[in-house]
Scaffold this motif. Sequence first.
Motif, PDB file in Angstrom:
ATOM      1  N   UNK A  12      49.490   4.660  37.668  1.00 13.14           N
ATOM      2  CA  UNK A  12      48.941   3.906  38.800  1.00 13.14           C
ATOM      3  C   UNK A  12      47.472   3.536  38.595  1.00 13.14           C
ATOM      4  N   UNK A  13      46.822   4.177  37.641  1.00 12.97           N
ATOM      5  CA  UNK A  13      45.413   3.898  37.368  1.00 12.97           C
ATOM      6  C   UNK A  13      45.238   3.601  35.889  1.00 12.97           C
ATOM      7  N   UNK A  14      44.081   3.066  35.543  1.00 14.45           N
ATOM      8  CA  UNK A  14      43.800   2.798  34.129  1.00 14.45           C
ATOM      9  C   UNK A  14      43.710   4.111  33.353  1.00 14.45           C
ATOM     10  N   UNK A  15      43.225   5.173  34.003  1.00  8.78           N
ATOM     11  CA  UNK A  15      43.165   6.483  33.350  1.00  8.78           C
ATOM     12  C   UNK A  15      44.574   6.989  33.036  1.00  8.78           C
ATOM     13  N   UNK A  16      45.502   6.757  33.962  1.00 12.30           N
ATOM     14  CA  UNK A  16      46.896   7.159  33.745  1.00 12.30           C
ATOM     15  C   UNK A  16      47.527   6.399  32.591  1.00 12.30           C
ATOM     16  N   UNK A  17      47.276   5.107  32.523  1.00 10.19           N
ATOM     17  CA  UNK A  17      47.815   4.304  31.416  1.00 10.19           C
ATOM     18  C   UNK A  17      47.234   4.771  30.080  1.00 10.19           C
ATOM     19  N   UNK A  18      45.963   5.162  30.088  1.00 13.75           N
ATOM     20  CA  UNK A  18      45.328   5.690  28.880  1.00 13.75           C
ATOM     21  C   UNK A  18      45.966   7.032  28.497  1.00 13.75           C
ATOM     22  N   UNK A  19      46.195   7.897  29.480  1.00 11.81           N
ATOM     23  CA  UNK A  19      46.843   9.188  29.206  1.00 11.81           C
ATOM     24  C   UNK A  19      48.246   8.981  28.641  1.00 11.81           C
ATOM     25  N   UNK A  41      61.094  16.608  17.874  1.00 10.25           N
ATOM     26  CA  UNK A  41      60.097  17.045  16.895  1.00 10.25           C
ATOM     27  C   UNK A  41      60.618  18.259  16.139  1.00 10.25           C
ATOM     28  N   UNK A  42      60.588  18.188  14.822  1.00 11.17           N
ATOM     29  CA  UNK A  42      60.884  19.340  13.983  1.00 11.17           C
ATOM     30  C   UNK A  42      59.544  19.998  13.662  1.00 11.17           C
ATOM     31  N   UNK A  43      59.336  21.202  14.195  1.00  4.54           N
ATOM     32  CA  UNK A  43      58.062  21.899  14.028  1.00  4.54           C
ATOM     33  C   UNK A  43      58.319  23.381  13.789  1.00  4.54           C
ATOM     34  N   UNK A  44      57.334  24.051  13.208  1.00  2.11           N
ATOM     35  CA  UNK A  44      57.417  25.510  13.123  1.00  2.11           C
ATOM     36  C   UNK A  44      56.700  26.079  14.353  1.00  2.11           C
ATOM     37  N   UNK A  45      56.687  27.385  14.489  1.00  2.00           N
ATOM     38  CA  UNK A  45      56.138  28.028  15.686  1.00  2.00           C
ATOM     39  C   UNK A  45      54.658  27.697  15.891  1.00  2.00           C
ATOM     40  N   UNK A  46      53.892  27.668  14.806  1.00  2.00           N
ATOM     41  CA  UNK A  46      52.467  27.364  14.914  1.00  2.00           C
ATOM     42  C   UNK A  46      52.247  25.921  15.351  1.00  2.00           C
ATOM     43  N   UNK A  47      52.981  24.991  14.751  1.00  2.00           N
ATOM     44  CA  UNK A  47      52.866  23.582  15.142  1.00  2.00           C
ATOM     45  C   UNK A  47      53.272  23.382  16.602  1.00  2.00           C
ATOM     46  N   UNK A  48      54.312  24.102  17.032  1.00  2.00           N
ATOM     47  CA  UNK A  48      54.771  23.982  18.413  1.00  2.00           C
ATOM     48  C   UNK A  48      53.684  24.434  19.389  1.00  2.00           C
ATOM     49  N   UNK A  49      53.053  25.567  19.115  1.00  2.00           N
ATOM     50  CA  UNK A  49      51.969  26.037  19.980  1.00  2.00           C
ATOM     51  C   UNK A  49      50.822  25.027  20.015  1.00  2.00           C
ATOM     52  N   UNK A  50      50.472  24.481  18.861  1.00  2.00           N
ATOM     53  CA  UNK A  50      49.386  23.494  18.783  1.00  2.00           C
ATOM     54  C   UNK A  50      49.750  22.230  19.565  1.00  2.00           C
ATOM     55  N   UNK A  51      50.970  21.749  19.378  1.00  2.00           N
ATOM     56  CA  UNK A  51      51.425  20.542  20.069  1.00  2.00           C
ATOM     57  C   UNK A  51      51.410  20.750  21.586  1.00  2.00           C
ATOM     58  N   UNK A  52      51.941  21.882  22.044  1.00  2.00           N
ATOM     59  CA  UNK A  52      51.933  22.163  23.481  1.00  2.00           C
ATOM     60  C   UNK A  52      50.508  22.171  24.025  1.00  2.00           C
ATOM     61  N   UNK A  53      49.612  22.842  23.330  1.00  2.00           N
ATOM     62  CA  UNK A  53      48.219  22.907  23.768  1.00  2.00           C
ATOM     63  C   UNK A  53      47.603  21.508  23.835  1.00  2.00           C
ATOM     64  N   UNK A  54      47.798  20.717  22.772  1.00  2.00           N
ATOM     65  CA  UNK A  54      47.212  19.379  22.725  1.00  2.00           C
ATOM     66  C   UNK A  54      47.745  18.492  23.840  1.00  2.00           C
ATOM     67  N   UNK A  55      49.047  18.568  24.124  1.00  2.00           N
ATOM     68  CA  UNK A  55      49.624  17.751  25.189  1.00  2.00           C
ATOM     69  C   UNK A  55      49.165  18.235  26.569  1.00  2.00           C
ATOM     70  N   UNK A  56      49.098  19.543  26.751  1.00  2.00           N
ATOM     71  CA  UNK A  56      48.644  20.080  28.032  1.00  2.00           C
ATOM     72  C   UNK A  56      47.202  19.674  28.325  1.00  2.00           C
ATOM     73  N   UNK A  57      46.401  19.528  27.282  1.00  2.00           N
ATOM     74  CA  UNK A  57      45.018  19.092  27.453  1.00  2.00           C
ATOM     75  C   UNK A  57      44.926  17.615  27.851  1.00  2.00           C
ATOM     76  N   UNK A  58      45.935  16.822  27.508  1.00  2.00           N
ATOM     77  CA  UNK A  58      45.902  15.389  27.784  1.00  2.00           C
ATOM     78  C   UNK A  58      46.339  15.026  29.205  1.00  2.00           C
TER      79      UNK A  58
END
Length: 96
Positions: A12-19, A41-58
């Motif tokens: 609904x906002x430009x910030x949302x479209x950017x996210x 996504x095919x990931x190992x446990x470390x990549x999965x934790x990193x991906x979750x963290x990165x997405x949660x931050x976005x």
Amino acid sequence: MLVLITYDVSTKSSEGRRRLSQVSKKCLSYGQRVQNSVFECIVDATEFRRLKYELEELINEETDSLRFYNLGDKHKTKVEHFGAKSSYDMEGPLIL
């Protein structure tokens, strides 16, 4: 392990479209889009934790939603596909 990621980002906002764009690009860097807001996504446990963290931050937790489905290493017996956009073997050989 195969992880299925789904998301719904308010646009609904430009910030949302950017996210939305940032979440999509982050998921593409780890896996394959199978539907508009669904990635495999095919990931190992470390990549999965990193991906979750990165997405949660976005995302904005007040307006957006993220879901992670861990289908594990034996995912080939858990995924069925019907219809258009045939699936592919993400762990198979890459032919260029």
